[in-house]
Design a protein around this motif. Sequence first.
Motif, PDB file in Angstrom:
ATOM      1  N   GLY A   9     -42.192  -8.761  -0.577  1.00  0.00           N
ATOM      2  CA  GLY A   9     -41.261  -7.669  -0.343  1.00  0.00           C
ATOM      3  C   GLY A   9     -40.628  -7.199  -1.638  1.00  0.00           C
ATOM      4  O   GLY A   9     -40.310  -8.006  -2.508  1.00  0.00           O
ATOM      5  N   PHE A  41     -37.480  -4.605  -2.750  1.00  0.00           N
ATOM      6  CA  PHE A  41     -36.371  -3.814  -2.217  1.00  0.00           C
ATOM      7  C   PHE A  41     -35.626  -3.083  -3.330  1.00  0.00           C
ATOM      8  O   PHE A  41     -35.390  -3.621  -4.400  1.00  0.00           O
ATOM      9  N   LEU A  96     -36.859  -7.609   5.478  1.00  0.00           N
ATOM     10  CA  LEU A  96     -38.141  -7.951   4.858  1.00  0.00           C
ATOM     11  C   LEU A  96     -38.569  -9.370   5.226  1.00  0.00           C
ATOM     12  O   LEU A  96     -39.760  -9.633   5.443  1.00  0.00           O
ATOM     13  N   GLN A 150     -40.091  -9.311   8.555  1.00  0.00           N
ATOM     14  CA  GLN A 150     -41.471  -8.795   8.538  1.00  0.00           C
ATOM     15  C   GLN A 150     -42.456  -9.844   8.042  1.00  0.00           C
ATOM     16  O   GLN A 150     -43.665  -9.578   7.968  1.00  0.00           O
ATOM     17  N   CYS A 159     -42.225 -11.490   4.964  1.00  0.00           N
ATOM     18  CA  CYS A 159     -42.313 -11.650   3.507  1.00  0.00           C
ATOM     19  C   CYS A 159     -41.758 -13.008   3.075  1.00  0.00           C
ATOM     20  O   CYS A 159     -40.583 -13.297   3.335  1.00  0.00           O
ATOM     21  N   VAL A 171     -38.980 -11.986  -1.736  1.00  0.00           N
ATOM     22  CA  VAL A 171     -38.453 -10.636  -1.873  1.00  0.00           C
ATOM     23  C   VAL A 171     -37.944 -10.443  -3.299  1.00  0.00           C
ATOM     24  O   VAL A 171     -37.174 -11.266  -3.809  1.00  0.00           O
TER      25      VAL A 171
END
Length: 285
Positions: free
Chosen positions: A6, A8, A60, A63, A65, A68
């Motif tokens: 991930g 961000f 994230l 999902q 991940c 991150v």
Amino acid sequence: MHQPIGVFDSGYGGLTVLRELVSVLPAYDYLYLGDNARTPYGTRSFETVYEYTLECVTYLFEQGCPLVIVACNTASAKALRNIQQLDLPGMYPGLTSGEPALGTLPTRRVLGVIRPTAEIIGQYTQSGHVGILATNGTVTSESYLVEIDKFFPELAITQEACPMWVPLIENGESDHPGADYFVKQHIDRLLNRDPHIDTLLLACTHYPLLLPKLRAILPDHIQTISQGPIIAQSLANYLARHPDIADQCSQQGKRQFLTTDSPAEFSRQASLFWGEPVVAGKVVF
């Protein structure tokens, strides 16, 4: 189960970091999330940035991940430490300060952009004088001053907040003559405070888009450092040192883009940072 890394950011700037991650580690899958509905982060309080960043990092993780990258200097400055030390252990029992207990899987990690940059910035300067160009939020946090002092206490660090630069870039004005005034204003202000600076750190992931203007204004002996290549090499080293994390990351060369705002607008703007067309999906919190 293997899942993407991930990445961000509060908006588009993290795409300049992702571009370098893909360049150095192209086999890995990446899931990018831009919190465009709530950008900019640079003028928001510590509490608000922490709340928004935690929400996006948690999404994230949800999902799948395993890792991150907080590719945002403001979020790294105002939220990363609390997430690593206070939130991760609660999210994943067995984690203490982000470190896994033996036998505890899956692990989850969050990395930022400030520490890897601070670890090597002293290698670039000959004069020992470094200028930092950043958002108001990053400058007022003093995170760079604290982190650089751990590795290079002898350096003279001068910070300059550039609040107009991100809006100029996101409004497509970065290559127009109107941006020259705002770029030169902050460079002059910084160099007037310390004329011995020979290294400028672009401590905002948007700022690489201003490199042509910066190079036209700066004296030849001053070099500009973008964070993307630093973060990419740092991640490569990190994955080599942590095979337990690397083994959880999928490697099919996929890239997915998500935004909390309009996917059509994100896709249009993102190409400026990514360098090629982007098709984004939407996240609603």
